[in-house]
Design an enzyme around this catalytic site. Structure first.
Site, mmCIF file in Angstrom:
data_model
loop_
_atom_site.group_PDB
_atom_site.id
_atom_site.type_symbol
_atom_site.label_atom_id
_atom_site.label_comp_id
_atom_site.label_asym_id
_atom_site.label_seq_id
_atom_site.Cartn_x
_atom_site.Cartn_y
_atom_site.Cartn_z
ATOM 1 N N LYS A 53 0.844 -1.204 0.000
ATOM 2 C CA LYS A 53 0.000 0.000 0.000
ATOM 3 C C LYS A 53 0.877 1.250 0.000
ATOM 4 O O LYS A 53 0.590 2.222 -0.701
ATOM 5 C CB LYS A 53 -0.954 -0.023 1.200
ATOM 6 C CG LYS A 53 -2.098 -1.021 0.996
ATOM 7 C CD LYS A 53 -2.890 -1.352 2.249
ATOM 8 C CE LYS A 53 -3.869 -2.500 1.930
ATOM 9 N NZ LYS A 53 -4.621 -2.988 3.077
ATOM 10 N N GLN A 97 -5.079 -1.715 9.100
ATOM 11 C CA GLN A 97 -4.925 -3.053 8.521
ATOM 12 C C GLN A 97 -5.561 -4.109 9.430
ATOM 13 O O GLN A 97 -5.289 -4.148 10.628
ATOM 14 C CB GLN A 97 -3.429 -3.348 8.301
ATOM 15 C CG GLN A 97 -3.147 -4.634 7.565
ATOM 16 C CD GLN A 97 -3.665 -4.641 6.131
ATOM 17 O OE1 GLN A 97 -3.737 -3.613 5.465
ATOM 18 N NE2 GLN A 97 -4.035 -5.807 5.648
ATOM 19 N N ASP A 120 -11.511 2.349 3.174
ATOM 20 C CA ASP A 120 -11.874 0.932 3.022
ATOM 21 C C ASP A 120 -13.377 0.771 2.793
ATOM 22 O O ASP A 120 -13.838 -0.297 2.396
ATOM 23 C CB ASP A 120 -11.527 0.167 4.310
ATOM 24 C CG ASP A 120 -10.174 -0.524 4.258
ATOM 25 O OD1 ASP A 120 -9.817 -1.014 3.178
ATOM 26 O OD2 ASP A 120 -9.504 -0.568 5.300
HETATM 27 N N1 GUN Z 1 -6.904 -7.064 5.522
HETATM 28 C C1 GUN Z 1 -7.121 -7.836 4.431
HETATM 29 N N2 GUN Z 1 -7.761 -7.127 3.478
HETATM 30 C C2 GUN Z 1 -7.940 -5.878 3.979
HETATM 31 C C3 GUN Z 1 -8.535 -4.685 3.462
HETATM 32 O O1 GUN Z 1 -9.045 -4.631 2.342
HETATM 33 N N3 GUN Z 1 -8.502 -3.615 4.283
HETATM 34 C C4 GUN Z 1 -7.963 -3.648 5.519
HETATM 35 N N4 GUN Z 1 -8.004 -2.533 6.264
HETATM 36 N N5 GUN Z 1 -7.416 -4.735 6.037
HETATM 37 C C5 GUN Z 1 -7.400 -5.841 5.259
#
Ligand code: GUN
Length: 285
Positions: A53, A97, A120
């Protein structure tokens, strides 16, 4: 033999468009775009996601702010950090996350993120907006899948769409997006009586359950578009999806590989949401 949908190529195109728009917005309005990424603990998979990211932020011209907190961080400390980020004008998007360590209340953490910075789209306000079709942000994986389907040129309107999986992150919002495009949508899950029968009716089949090779070629309609959201690690260390790729590709007209299908799209859509958040904040059309 199916056409393979190249998620890496579509993702690169989306990121390039975002980079161009970001450069234009920065030049015209003199603003910076920032994404705060919060990671708690040292889960190796989460670390890889977070690094990817941050890398994507660099690619498109955003500033990323990483907050790597120790595994014993308290709920109070995490909520305090989110409160600070909610108020920080340099931060347009906040991503915590998941999964969080067990002692933390994930739902309370998500609910504490300002909906305007919830890139998200996990906050109940954003989930509700998706339901009524009036959204600013879409959850990244379903949004990425919509881009992949669009890249095939196959129209969704009037088609039989089957979504296998009913998670809040993928299955449920995915079904809504297909419905908004006038697909006829069926949602299957672990209690569905005849999964194969439903899958065989699908013109567009999206599978997101986390069961390796659950959907096999004999469950796929000739010419279907097959989207595999699964990312399962086999005992031999190899990655595999929820669809048995080798048999499915003989029936489908388009199919996503694992890896290299849905996965790369998720981060591209996160970048898109962050740009959208910044544009809304600054009143940019
Ligand atoms: N963990 C696995 N996929 C995601 C996601 O799309 N967003 C977040 N915040 N955590 C994750």
């Amino acid at each position: 033999m199916a056409n393979i949908i190249d998620g890496k190529a579509v993702s690169a195109r989306v990121k390039e468009e975002i980079a161009n728009e970001t450069a234009a917005v920065k030049a015209k309005y003199g603003i910076n775009i920032g994404l705060a990424v919060v990671i708690v603990g040292d889960d190796p998979a989460s670390r890889i996601y977070v690094n990817n990211k941050k890398k994507a932020c660099e690619t498109v011209g955003f500033t990323s702010y990483e907050y790597a907190l120790s595994a014993d961080t308290t709920q109070e400390e995490l909520l305090q950090l989110i409160d600070k980020l909610n108020k920080d004008d340099n931060v347009n998007g906040i991503l915590v996350q998941l999964p969080l360590p067990k002692h933390l209340d994930e739902k309370a953490v998500i609910n504490s993120i300002s909906p305007e910075k919830d890139v998200d789209a996990f906050h109940p306000v954003n989930v509700g907006k998706i339901m009524i079709g009036e959204y600013s942000f879409l959850p990244c994986t379903p949004a990425g899948i919509m881009e992949l389907i669009a890249s095939t040129g196959v129209e969704i309107k009037g088609k039989e769409c089957v979504v296998v999986g009913r998670s809040n992150i993928v299955g449920k919002p995915m079904s809504m997006l297909l419905l908004h495009q006038s697909g006829t949508v069926t949602i299957c899950h672990s209690k569905t009586q005849d999964l194969a029968d439903h899958c065989r009716k699908a013109d567009i089949l999206v599978v997101a359950v986390g069961v390796p090779k659950l959907v096999t070629g004999d469950m796929i309609k000739e010419g279907a578009v097959v989207i595999d959201v699964g990312m399962n690690r086999l005992e031999n260390g190899k990655l595999c999806g929820d669809v048995d790729f080798d048999s499915a590709k003989e029936k489908a007209s388009f199919i996503t590989p694992v890896p290299g299908g849905v996965g790369p799209m998720t981060i591209a859509m996160l970048m898109k949401n962050t740009l959208t958040a910044a544009k809304i904040k600054h009143g940019i059309e």
